[in-house]
Design an enzyme around this catalytic site. Sequence first.
Site, PDB file in Angstrom:
ATOM      1  N   HIS A 151      23.900  98.241 -38.211  1.00  0.00           N
ATOM      2  CA  HIS A 151      22.713  98.782 -37.548  1.00  0.00           C
ATOM      3  C   HIS A 151      22.795 100.314 -37.477  1.00  0.00           C
ATOM      4  O   HIS A 151      23.874 100.899 -37.652  1.00  0.00           O
ATOM      5  CB  HIS A 151      22.579  98.179 -36.150  1.00  0.00           C
ATOM      6  CG  HIS A 151      22.062  96.762 -36.193  1.00  0.00           C
ATOM      7  ND1 HIS A 151      21.711  96.067 -35.080  1.00  0.00           N
ATOM      8  CD2 HIS A 151      21.837  95.937 -37.244  1.00  0.00           C
ATOM      9  CE1 HIS A 151      21.276  94.853 -35.431  1.00  0.00           C
ATOM     10  NE2 HIS A 151      21.359  94.765 -36.744  1.00  0.00           N
ATOM     11  N   GLU A 211      22.693 102.414 -35.011  1.00  0.00           N
ATOM     12  CA  GLU A 211      23.583 102.968 -33.983  1.00  0.00           C
ATOM     13  C   GLU A 211      25.027 102.971 -34.485  1.00  0.00           C
ATOM     14  O   GLU A 211      25.763 103.945 -34.314  1.00  0.00           O
ATOM     15  CB  GLU A 211      23.516 102.123 -32.691  1.00  0.00           C
ATOM     16  CG  GLU A 211      22.140 102.020 -32.052  1.00  0.00           C
ATOM     17  CD  GLU A 211      21.328 100.823 -32.565  1.00  0.00           C
ATOM     18  OE1 GLU A 211      21.330 100.576 -33.790  1.00  0.00           O
ATOM     19  OE2 GLU A 211      20.689 100.151 -31.734  1.00  0.00           O
ATOM     20  N   CYS A 250      20.208  96.314 -29.742  1.00  0.00           N
ATOM     21  CA  CYS A 250      20.265  94.847 -29.631  1.00  0.00           C
ATOM     22  C   CYS A 250      21.437  94.415 -28.758  1.00  0.00           C
ATOM     23  O   CYS A 250      22.431  95.123 -28.618  1.00  0.00           O
ATOM     24  CB  CYS A 250      20.381  94.223 -31.011  1.00  0.00           C
ATOM     25  SG  CYS A 250      21.903  94.683 -31.842  1.00  0.00           S
ATOM     26  N   CYS A 267      24.800  95.962 -30.517  1.00  0.00           N
ATOM     27  CA  CYS A 267      25.069  97.405 -30.373  1.00  0.00           C
ATOM     28  C   CYS A 267      25.325  97.824 -28.920  1.00  0.00           C
ATOM     29  O   CYS A 267      26.027  98.800 -28.679  1.00  0.00           O
ATOM     30  CB  CYS A 267      23.893  98.199 -30.928  1.00  0.00           C
ATOM     31  SG  CYS A 267      23.720  97.976 -32.703  1.00  0.00           S
ATOM     32  N   TRP A 310     -10.822  98.465 -65.000  1.00  0.00           N
ATOM     33  CA  TRP A 310      -9.918  99.436 -64.386  1.00  0.00           C
ATOM     34  C   TRP A 310     -10.760 100.526 -63.767  1.00  0.00           C
ATOM     35  O   TRP A 310     -11.500 101.221 -64.469  1.00  0.00           O
ATOM     36  CB  TRP A 310      -8.959  99.989 -65.446  1.00  0.00           C
ATOM     37  CG  TRP A 310      -7.761 100.557 -64.783  1.00  0.00           C
ATOM     38  CD1 TRP A 310      -7.500 101.869 -64.544  1.00  0.00           C
ATOM     39  CD2 TRP A 310      -6.683  99.821 -64.210  1.00  0.00           C
ATOM     40  NE1 TRP A 310      -6.321 102.003 -63.852  1.00  0.00           N
ATOM     41  CE2 TRP A 310      -5.801 100.765 -63.634  1.00  0.00           C
ATOM     42  CE3 TRP A 310      -6.379  98.453 -64.088  1.00  0.00           C
ATOM     43  CZ2 TRP A 310      -4.632 100.391 -62.977  1.00  0.00           C
ATOM     44  CZ3 TRP A 310      -5.223  98.083 -63.443  1.00  0.00           C
ATOM     45  CH2 TRP A 310      -4.364  99.042 -62.898  1.00  0.00           C
ATOM     46  N   ASP A 347      -7.101  89.191 -65.185  1.00  0.00           N
ATOM     47  CA  ASP A 347      -6.454  90.513 -65.284  1.00  0.00           C
ATOM     48  C   ASP A 347      -5.056  90.446 -65.912  1.00  0.00           C
ATOM     49  O   ASP A 347      -4.540  91.462 -66.341  1.00  0.00           O
ATOM     50  CB  ASP A 347      -6.284  91.144 -63.888  1.00  0.00           C
ATOM     51  CG  ASP A 347      -7.601  91.358 -63.173  1.00  0.00           C
ATOM     52  OD1 ASP A 347      -8.639  90.892 -63.677  1.00  0.00           O
ATOM     53  OD2 ASP A 347      -7.589  91.980 -62.104  1.00  0.00           O
ATOM     54  N   LEU A 369       1.968  92.802 -61.144  1.00  0.00           N
ATOM     55  CA  LEU A 369       2.242  92.799 -59.702  1.00  0.00           C
ATOM     56  C   LEU A 369       3.680  93.202 -59.390  1.00  0.00           C
ATOM     57  O   LEU A 369       4.345  92.582 -58.556  1.00  0.00           O
ATOM     58  CB  LEU A 369       1.909  91.415 -59.094  1.00  0.00           C
ATOM     59  CG  LEU A 369       0.481  90.921 -59.310  1.00  0.00           C
ATOM     60  CD1 LEU A 369       0.310  89.499 -58.801  1.00  0.00           C
ATOM     61  CD2 LEU A 369      -0.536  91.845 -58.619  1.00  0.00           C
ATOM     62  N   GLU A 411      -4.137  91.408 -52.848  1.00  0.00           N
ATOM     63  CA  GLU A 411      -4.660  92.240 -53.953  1.00  0.00           C
ATOM     64  C   GLU A 411      -5.849  91.620 -54.679  1.00  0.00           C
ATOM     65  O   GLU A 411      -6.198  92.052 -55.775  1.00  0.00           O
ATOM     66  CB  GLU A 411      -3.527  92.551 -54.942  1.00  0.00           C
ATOM     67  CG  GLU A 411      -2.433  93.442 -54.350  1.00  0.00           C
ATOM     68  CD  GLU A 411      -1.809  94.381 -55.366  1.00  0.00           C
ATOM     69  OE1 GLU A 411      -2.533  94.898 -56.229  1.00  0.00           O
ATOM     70  OE2 GLU A 411      -0.587  94.572 -55.294  1.00  0.00           O
ATOM     71  N   GLY A 463      -8.652  88.279 -55.934  1.00  0.00           N
ATOM     72  CA  GLY A 463      -9.934  88.924 -56.164  1.00  0.00           C
ATOM     73  C   GLY A 463     -10.951  88.630 -55.056  1.00  0.00           C
ATOM     74  O   GLY A 463     -10.583  88.464 -53.892  1.00  0.00           O
TER      75      GLY A 463
END
Length: 357
Positions: free
Chosen positions: A51, A53, A76, A86, A172, A202, A206, A296, A298
């Site tokens: 972590h 810390e 935490c 921590c 595009w 398309d 991705l 994303e 359609g």
Amino acid sequence: MTLHEKYLKQCFELAIRGRGRVSPNPLVGALIVKNNMIIGKGWHEVYGGAHAEVNAFLDVKEDVSGADLYCNLEPCCHEKKQTPPCVPLIILKKIKRVIISNLDPNPQVAGKGVEMLRQAGINVITGVCEADGELLNRFYFTSQRFQRPFITLKIAQSIDGKISRSRDRQTWLTGEESARYVHQLRSEFDAVLVGANTVTSDDPQLNVRHVAGRNPQRIIVDGRLSVSENARVIGTALDQPTWILTLDAASPIKIERLQKAGVRIRMFTDRGNGQIGLLDVIGFLHQQRMISVLIEGGQAIFTQFIQDGLFDEIIILQAPVVLGSGLPALGELESLNLRLLSSLKSGNDLRLVYSRV
Ligand SMILES: NC(=O)c1ccc[n+]([C@@H]2O[C@H](COP(=O)([O-])OP(=O)(O)OC[C@H]3O[C@@H](n4cnc5c(N)ncnc54)[C@H](OP(=O)(O)O)[C@@H]3O)[C@@H](O)[C@H]2O)c1
């Protein structure tokens, strides 16, 4: 700006370095300050790693007793996880004061970390730069509070609101700067999601190509399992985790072939309309510990997410073009008010970010 704010802003900058690497954990940065000098800094670098810390303490070369610890998230205190808590370390190191932005909504922490520090006689100040901290960790906070990922719709459209010239072919619209921005977004989100027709029309990849960063998991919503086995997302499924979400009635032979290509298949029960319920989709993503998803397209997918009220943010990338006839970004919907969060130029395009009201 107060001194506390100055140091916490530096914690945010450290925390951001963990973007795309620590999910489903939060982004956390920490500074140790003594006699107004930063003597240690650290951030949560990678999921399963130390972590912020702990890394800040490791960075210190001198005696830390009596120092202040700045940390954007409540330290935490729970044991049931990969790394030790921590709070006991902070007490052991004789830190005098802890300054934080946000309490951790994880029910295993949720104020208990602060309480334990105070019981040990440590002065704890909370809520400094709270709104900025909220924004930084909006994926994590959404996932913890609502048991679902943070959902962003990203729509590239013409100024007359069209996303392509026709449904069966890609148009595009936006420029290079917007492409880089989208790739940056993909590198920060756990998953990107599209509908089956977008894969057909398309043939998108991705992935993250225009900036350095890790690839998100790909999610394809495909009730009838119509996706072509020649699609690029299928051909690269062994390199980038790719899920197809389909209905129970999908062809077992096709499922087997897709699985051989490395695709992960998840079957859903038909809710009676031949569709997979979006709440089921979102529940599945949460189950898979994805805390953010970039939608994303359609049109059918955008429309359903908005119709069901399942989004936190909509990003419109508006190209300086009028398409005239073409496919509108959204199908039929009831009216809805949004709040404009920002409006920026992105090359020749306009980048508009909206949230729910
Ligand atoms: N400009 C942009 O931002 C952008 C982005 C992406 C795509 N596009 C464009 O958008 C067009 C495609 O949009 P579209 O509306 O035709 O298709 P789409 O939203 O990509 O996919 C729709 C199809 O996905 C499946 N599906 C969607 N929701 C489902 C659910 N809840 N349950 C089960 N299956 C579900 C259905 O497949 P089945 O009918 O087989 O069941 C449905 O026909 C293309 O022209 C593409 O170029 C533009």
